[in-house]
Design a protein around this motif. Structure first.
Motif, PDB file in Angstrom:
ATOM      1  N   TYR A  30     -60.459  -9.631  84.837  1.00  0.00           N
ATOM      2  CA  TYR A  30     -60.401  -8.175  84.728  1.00  0.00           C
ATOM      3  C   TYR A  30     -61.800  -7.705  84.312  1.00  0.00           C
ATOM      4  O   TYR A  30     -62.025  -7.224  83.224  1.00  0.00           O
ATOM      5  CB  TYR A  30     -59.330  -7.818  83.704  1.00  0.00           C
ATOM      6  CG  TYR A  30     -59.104  -6.355  83.408  1.00  0.00           C
ATOM      7  CD1 TYR A  30     -59.278  -5.354  84.360  1.00  0.00           C
ATOM      8  CD2 TYR A  30     -58.666  -5.979  82.140  1.00  0.00           C
ATOM      9  CE1 TYR A  30     -59.044  -4.024  84.056  1.00  0.00           C
ATOM     10  CE2 TYR A  30     -58.425  -4.663  81.820  1.00  0.00           C
ATOM     11  CZ  TYR A  30     -58.615  -3.679  82.777  1.00  0.00           C
ATOM     12  OH  TYR A  30     -58.380  -2.356  82.454  1.00  0.00           O
ATOM     13  N   CYS A  37     -61.137 -10.384  80.176  1.00  0.00           N
ATOM     14  CA  CYS A  37     -61.379  -8.947  80.175  1.00  0.00           C
ATOM     15  C   CYS A  37     -62.839  -8.672  79.826  1.00  0.00           C
ATOM     16  O   CYS A  37     -63.382  -9.277  78.898  1.00  0.00           O
ATOM     17  CB  CYS A  37     -60.463  -8.274  79.155  1.00  0.00           C
ATOM     18  SG  CYS A  37     -60.638  -6.480  79.042  1.00  0.00           S
ATOM     19  N   ALA A  50     -58.762  -2.256  77.276  1.00  0.00           N
ATOM     20  CA  ALA A  50     -58.742  -3.623  76.749  1.00  0.00           C
ATOM     21  C   ALA A  50     -57.622  -3.789  75.729  1.00  0.00           C
ATOM     22  O   ALA A  50     -56.947  -4.829  75.686  1.00  0.00           O
ATOM     23  CB  ALA A  50     -60.086  -3.963  76.128  1.00  0.00           C
TER      24      ALA A  50
END
Length: 242
Positions: A167, A188, A204
């Protein structure tokens, strides 16, 4: 094109070739294109660009890492590829087959194969793939909900020891849904180069909460522009591998 990596979630990077082209919004500020095309002129990026196989010396590196790992009880992680895409349909002739052979010849290494082209995976896997070699993790980049909704279902249905989502760059929020199966691992991170697009901290936060609620390993790589990671987000996990 192979090195001990500065990427926090891997030990080494290996590039069997260099070169790629943009396929979605997550590619707009591609660091590999900036380095290899615009700065160093190594390859031309884009649909008419080339893919250059890396040197024989570079290809020897993974076997050296595997040999060094024997008997240590450790399994180095190898990210393949940071300057290309393993499932690019313009890969140099024979290079992907040679890569599969090397992966099978280096069981001491865990190979992390990350792609923005999961739709190509099934037709490019070796015939011996079966349920997936025990040392291969398959991942796809999902920068926002649209990319996740398109790419994760394809990866979800592909046999692999570990399936993961990068991500990064996070340019929108992602809801992984209430029904699994879900990824084993989610990395992330925000963009860090010139003109970096903002990753809202709440995106997040949402991803971390979803991972905790669904038993997904979460790895917070970086905030936008490599700003300090807030203490409540500084979680760095790897998936449990039997």
């Amino acid at each position: 094109m192979a090195e001990n990596s500065k990427i926090e979630w891997t030990d080494h990077t290996f590039n069997p070739w260099i070169g790629c082209q943009n396929v979605s919004a997550g590619c707009d500020h591609c660091y590999a294109e900036t380095l290899m095309d615009k700065r160093y002129g190594k390859v031309q990026w884009g649909p008419r660009g080339e893919r250059k196989r890396t040197s024989a010396a570079n290809w020897r590196k993974p076997r050296q890492w595997a040999k060094a790992a024997r008997g240590t009880g450790k399994r180095p992680r190898v990210f393949c590829a940071s300057l290309a895409d393993v499932f690019d349909n313009k890969a140099p002739y024979g290079a992907r087959a040679d890569l599969w052979s090397m992966i099978l010849d280096t069981p001491e290494l865990d190979w992390l194969l990350l792609t923005k082209r999961p739709e190509n995976i099934a037709k490019m896997l070796p015939v011996s793939w079966g349920e997936g070699p025990s040392n291969v993790w398959l991942g796809t980049t999902c920068e926002d909900q649209r990319a996740y909704d398109r790419r994760w279902p394809v990866l979800r249905d592909t046999p692999a020891k570990v399936r993961f989502i990068s991500y990064e760059p996070a340019i929108g929020s992602i809801d992984v849904g209430i029904d699994g199966p879900w990824p084993d691992w989610i990395i992330c991170g925000g963009e860090s180069g010139p003109g970096a697009r903002l990753m809202k901290p709440e995106w997040a936060d949402l991803m971390l909460m979803q991972c905790r609620n669904r038993g997904i390993a979460f790895f917070m790589k970086q905030m936008t522009g490599k700003a300090p990671i807030p203490d409540d987000l500084l979680v760095r996990q790897w998936p449990e591998v039997a």
